[in-house]
Design an enzyme around this catalytic site. Structure first.
Site, short mmCIF file in Angstrom:
data_model
loop_
_atom_site.label_atom_id
_atom_site.label_comp_id
_atom_site.label_asym_id
_atom_site.label_seq_id
_atom_site.Cartn_x
_atom_site.Cartn_y
_atom_site.Cartn_z
N GLY A 86 0.82 -1.21 0.00
CA GLY A 86 0.00 0.00 0.00
C GLY A 86 0.85 1.25 0.00
O GLY A 86 1.87 1.35 -0.67
N GLY A 87 0.42 2.23 0.79
CA GLY A 87 1.14 3.50 0.86
C GLY A 87 2.56 3.36 1.37
O GLY A 87 3.41 4.22 1.10
N GLY A 94 22.98 9.75 -32.09
CA GLY A 94 22.68 10.60 -30.94
C GLY A 94 23.17 10.01 -29.63
O GLY A 94 23.42 10.74 -28.67
N ALA A 95 23.34 8.69 -29.58
CA ALA A 95 23.83 8.05 -28.36
C ALA A 95 25.27 8.50 -28.05
O ALA A 95 25.67 8.54 -26.89
CB ALA A 95 23.77 6.53 -28.50
#
Length: 516
Positions: free
Chosen positions: A171-172, A406-407
């Site tokens: 949960g939280g 671009g790498a």
């Protein structure tokens, strides 16, 4: 034993606190292969250094018969101590008390040590073993979680935060570890999930076990939520101590340095032949890292997730450094969504805590395909680019073989403020590989050729001689030097020593807007 009843009462209450939920529950914890909260704290901290906070705290809930169910300490052991002589703050949730559930009172204990850690500039370590929010307390328990989340966020990038998951975390409760810097889980005994198997079955009709849904292996290999998987509580705590040895106390200090036992001038002849000449033949970049770094110092982070990139800590000439490396052994070292996220988070951690970054680059580019494009490779690749651009710590890059497209820019290139960028003699730095480039540039010539295969081989070989080498980039100053592989270690150690006094600041701003 003192005759003073006040001292006797103190001793009785202290023993009560140390027993937690009682001997029967302690035995049950041991039967599951798990240590108690106090046993874990004893292992974590240097002997005799622990000073507890909030020993006698109890909950304030009066509903559901809780008035008669008060336990001294209220399910969390918290305080300060030392690890290898360095001060730290820590808390351990006690599963023997109400299943380690979070109450308003024990949340305040956790918040108190986090506040003190922030004021004094010390790391915070959380040993999590909890059934979640204490249902009997309702919103006050939920408020306790929010109080902790706020402090996790305020501490982020200021003091190191490490979470160990040593039992359930649901949960939280999962969001505090998620905000911290590193999460360590224990195989078979720890679990993390927002909703458990029963809820999943009800909502989605999926049948899944606790281990499959949120076990240590799941979060180490599939989700990337956890950074390490330990065999048991003892190994988990040993990992925490090892991890801290590479990390400074806070963002204003330098990382700890050690007297180097490994010769700084050591040259490993294996490095000269470790990388295959063929651009598409795999090898293990970890073999390069271990030969260049101080021996036996490489600690890999996120080892089982996004394995086409390797990140971790090591020492170089006794100095703590962060390693980011493309891994040709998996997916040819290509950058994809998960590896970009993994690399970006690690780079940002190193930058926040003044840890120099050593990048080993052998990257064919970004992974193509509809799954990647629709999944947001542009956005996620930009995270890694942003992280390297933003980083102001010393950045040293070694191109071992390929740096395409671009790498090349993304992997800590000179263009994005890389301090020292070197290449090995066989490195290829280009927009794309020779085969692809030739097919585009010389498509007309290849169509007209009588022997297309022979002409293709000739042009590819010519292209490689002219462009697919490190010397073109070096001629523009994008590469500082071309280094014989065996000389990499002494070169990096010397270069790093000259960057001791590096001072670089980004433009003043509240914070950047990283493409999340």
């Amino acid at each position: 034993m003192s005759d003073d009843p006040r001292l006797e009462e103190l001793e009785r209450r202290r023993q009560e606190a140390h027993l937690g939920g009682g001997q029967a529950r302690i035995d049950k914890q041991h039967a599951k292969g798990r240590l108690t909260a106090r046993e874990r704290m004893e292992l974590l901290l240097d002997p005799g250094s622990f000073q507890e906070t909030g020993v006698f705290v109890t909950h304030r809930c009066s509903d559901f018969g809780m008035t008669d169910r008060k336990v001294t300490g209220d399910g969390v052991v918290a305080g300060k101590g030392r690890i290898d002589g360095r001060p730290v703050y820590a808390f351990a949730q006690d599963f023997t008390v109400f299943g380690g559930t979070l109450s308003e009172s024990n949340a305040r204990k956790i918040c108190l040590i986090m506040d003190q850690a922030l004021k004094t500039g010390c790391p915070v370590i959380g040993l999590n073993d909890s059934g979640g929010a204490r249902i009997q307390e309702g919103v006050t328990s939920l408020g306790g979680y929010a109080d902790i989340f706020l402090r996790n966020t305020l501490c982020s990038g200021v003091i190191p935060q490490i979470s160990a998951i040593l039992g359930p975390c649901a949960g939280g409760a999962v969001y505090s570890p998620a905000i911290t810097d590193f999460t360590i889980m224990v195989r078979e005994t720890s679990h993390m999930f927002v909703t458990g198997p029963d809820v999943v079955k009800t909502v989605t009709q999926e049948t899944v076990s606790f281990e499959e849904l949120g076990g240590a292996w799941t979060h180490n290999s599939k989700s990337g939520v956890a950074h390490f998987a330990a065999a048991d509580d003892k190994q988990c705590i040993a990992l925490i101590r090892a991890l801290l040895s590479y990390i400074p106390q806070n963002n204003m200090e330098d990382p700890p340095a050690e007297e180097a036992e490994d010769d700084p001038d050591r040259q490993d002849a294996e490095l000269d032949t470790i990388v295959p000449a063929e651009p598409d033949k795999p090898y293990d970049i970890r073999d390069v890292i271990r030969r260049v770094m101080d021996q036996e110092t490489f600690l890999e982070v996120h080892e089982h997730w996004a394995q086409n990139i390797v990140v971790g800590f090591a020492r170089l000439g006794g100095r703590s450094v962060g390693i980011v490396a493309n891994q040709p052994r998996f997916l040819a070292g290509v950058l994809d969504i998960e590896s970009s996220r993994k690399g970006a988070r690690f780079v940002r951690f190193c930058d926040a805590f003044n840890i120099p970054i050593i990048t080993f680059e052998d990257v064919p580019g970004f992974l193509p395909g509809t799954a990647q494009e629709w999944g947001g490779i542009i956005l996620n690749g930009a995270k890694l680019l942003y992280a390297f651009c933003e980083a102001t710590v010393p950045k040293l890059t070694v191109i071992t073989r390929k740096a395409y497209g671009g790498a090349y820019d993304v992997m800590s290139s000179k263009h994005i403020r890389g301090d020292v960028n070197i290449a090995w003699p066989g490195a290829e730095i280009a927009v794309m590989g020779a085969d692809g480039a030739v097919n585009i540039i010389f498509r007309n010539e290849l169509k007209a050729a009588e022997d297309k295969e022979a002409e293709h081989k000739r042009i590819v070989a010519d292209y490689r001689r002219t462009f697919a080498n490190p010397y073109v980039a070096a001629s523009y100053g994008y590469i500082d030097d071309v280094v014989r592989p065996r000389e990499t270690r002494p070169y990096l150690i010397k270069a790093l020593s000259f960057l001791d006094d590096k001072r670089l600041q980004n433009p003043p701003k509240k914070h950047g807007n990283i493409p999340l």
